[in-house]
Write a protein that holds these residues in place. Structure first.
Motif, PDB file in Angstrom:
ATOM      1  N   GLN A   1     -11.106   3.625   8.177  1.00 29.33           N
ATOM      2  CA  GLN A   1     -10.042   2.670   8.466  1.00 29.33           C
ATOM      3  C   GLN A   1      -9.048   2.552   7.304  1.00 29.33           C
ATOM      4  O   GLN A   1      -7.979   1.989   7.475  1.00 29.33           O
ATOM      5  N   HIS A   2      -9.427   3.036   6.156  1.00 36.74           N
ATOM      6  CA  HIS A   2      -8.626   2.869   4.950  1.00 36.74           C
ATOM      7  C   HIS A   2      -8.357   4.215   4.299  1.00 36.74           C
ATOM      8  O   HIS A   2      -9.144   5.141   4.432  1.00 36.74           O
TER       9      HIS A   2
ATOM     10  N   LEU B   1      -5.016   0.957  -1.869  1.00 36.09           N
ATOM     11  CA  LEU B   1      -5.871   1.089  -0.697  1.00 36.09           C
ATOM     12  C   LEU B   1      -5.051   0.589   0.485  1.00 36.09           C
ATOM     13  O   LEU B   1      -4.561  -0.545   0.469  1.00 36.09           O
ATOM     14  N   VAL B   2      -4.868   1.450   1.473  1.00 38.16           N
ATOM     15  CA  VAL B   2      -3.966   1.168   2.588  1.00 38.16           C
ATOM     16  C   VAL B   2      -4.756   1.096   3.889  1.00 38.16           C
ATOM     17  O   VAL B   2      -5.632   1.927   4.153  1.00 38.16           O
ATOM     18  N   ARG B   3      -4.421   0.067   4.690  1.00 36.19           N
ATOM     19  CA  ARG B   3      -4.979  -0.065   6.033  1.00 36.19           C
ATOM     20  C   ARG B   3      -3.814  -0.335   6.975  1.00 36.19           C
ATOM     21  O   ARG B   3      -3.053  -1.280   6.773  1.00 36.19           O
TER      22      ARG B   3
ATOM     23  N   GLN C   1      -0.495  -0.946   5.480  1.00 37.34           N
ATOM     24  CA  GLN C   1      -0.369  -2.136   4.635  1.00 37.34           C
ATOM     25  C   GLN C   1      -1.259  -1.975   3.408  1.00 37.34           C
ATOM     26  O   GLN C   1      -2.441  -1.606   3.530  1.00 37.34           O
ATOM     27  N   ILE C   2      -0.723  -2.264   2.238  1.00 39.93           N
ATOM     28  CA  ILE C   2      -1.525  -2.239   1.021  1.00 39.93           C
ATOM     29  C   ILE C   2      -2.437  -3.461   1.033  1.00 39.93           C
ATOM     30  O   ILE C   2      -1.967  -4.597   1.113  1.00 39.93           O
ATOM     31  N   VAL C   3      -3.750  -3.214   0.985  1.00 39.19           N
ATOM     32  CA  VAL C   3      -4.728  -4.301   1.015  1.00 39.19           C
ATOM     33  C   VAL C   3      -5.501  -4.398  -0.295  1.00 39.19           C
ATOM     34  O   VAL C   3      -6.253  -5.352  -0.506  1.00 39.19           O
ATOM     35  N   GLY C   4      -5.308  -3.433  -1.176  1.00 34.73           N
ATOM     36  CA  GLY C   4      -5.973  -3.445  -2.471  1.00 34.73           C
ATOM     37  C   GLY C   4      -5.373  -2.406  -3.386  1.00 34.73           C
ATOM     38  O   GLY C   4      -4.606  -1.542  -2.956  1.00 34.73           O
TER      39      GLY C   4
ATOM     40  N   ARG D   1     -15.879  -2.987  -3.266  1.00 32.60           N
ATOM     41  CA  ARG D   1     -16.850  -1.913  -3.519  1.00 32.60           C
ATOM     42  C   ARG D   1     -16.220  -0.554  -3.228  1.00 32.60           C
ATOM     43  O   ARG D   1     -16.393   0.400  -3.986  1.00 32.60           O
ATOM     44  N   LEU D   2     -15.503  -0.460  -2.124  1.00 33.46           N
ATOM     45  CA  LEU D   2     -14.845   0.798  -1.759  1.00 33.46           C
ATOM     46  C   LEU D   2     -13.876   1.240  -2.857  1.00 33.46           C
ATOM     47  O   LEU D   2     -13.867   2.409  -3.256  1.00 33.46           O
ATOM     48  N   LEU D   3     -13.082   0.300  -3.358  1.00 32.85           N
ATOM     49  CA  LEU D   3     -12.155   0.599  -4.456  1.00 32.85           C
ATOM     50  C   LEU D   3     -12.907   1.030  -5.710  1.00 32.85           C
ATOM     51  O   LEU D   3     -12.528   2.000  -6.374  1.00 32.85           O
ATOM     52  N   LEU D   4     -13.961   0.295  -6.053  1.00 32.28           N
ATOM     53  CA  LEU D   4     -14.731   0.617  -7.251  1.00 32.28           C
ATOM     54  C   LEU D   4     -15.381   1.995  -7.125  1.00 32.28           C
ATOM     55  O   LEU D   4     -15.354   2.789  -8.072  1.00 32.28           O
TER      56      LEU D   4
END
Length: 153
Positions: free
Chosen positions: A8-9, A52-54, A57-60, A89-92
């Motif tokens: 999704q991202h 991080l895009v969903r 849209q930038i969500v992180g 967690r996904l970003l990390l």
């Protein structure tokens, strides 16, 4: 992390054109946010900076400085509306993999001593407390300590 969450991202390098979206998030999640200049300087300096895009849209977003064989995580943030969904967690995970793929030996970060959920995430990902940086962050009642954490890659 589930394949559904990952699918999704998407990650892409942060660009100067992203700063309006980033600055729409930053002051809503921190009492003492980074400035536009902090982000701009980081991009100009060539730091590893990702959004991080969903659904477009930038969500992180996250920024990391890499010098010699050390990576220093400078900022890891998730939009308030998207927190508590595993995106931190996904970003990390993405930033750790980025550091590893750039042959970094260690990764370091500072986190507010009051940010218990972030500390738990970092510990769960294998980071260990290394030291306390006294009065490192600005706080409403003066200054707040930072926990210095590290991860051998």
């Amino acid at each position: 992390m589930s394949a559904v969450l990952k699918s999704q991202h998407q990650f892409r390098p942060m660009q100067m054109d992203d700063l309006d979206a980033v600055m729409a998030i930053e002051p809503h999640i921190y009492l003492y946010p980074w400035t536009r200049g902090n982000f701009s300087d980081s991009l100009t300096s060539g730091y590893s900076a990702w959004v991080l895009v969903r659904n477009e849209q930038i969500v992180g977003y996250s920024l990391m400085m890499m010098v010699l064989d050390e990576a220093h995580l400078l900022n890891l943030s998730v939009d308030k509306d998207f927190q508590k969904q595993g995106l931190g967690r996904l970003l990390l995970e993405y930033m750790v993999e980025t550091a590893r793929s750039n042959q970094m030996a260690n990764m370091f970060l500072e986190v507010r001593s009051s940010n218990i959920s972030a500390i738990a995430l970092y510990e769960n990902m294998g980071f260990n407390e290394m030291a306390i940086r006294r009065a490192y962050y600005p706080a409403a009642d003066g200054r707040e300590d930072a926990v210095l954490m590290g991860l051998a890659l």
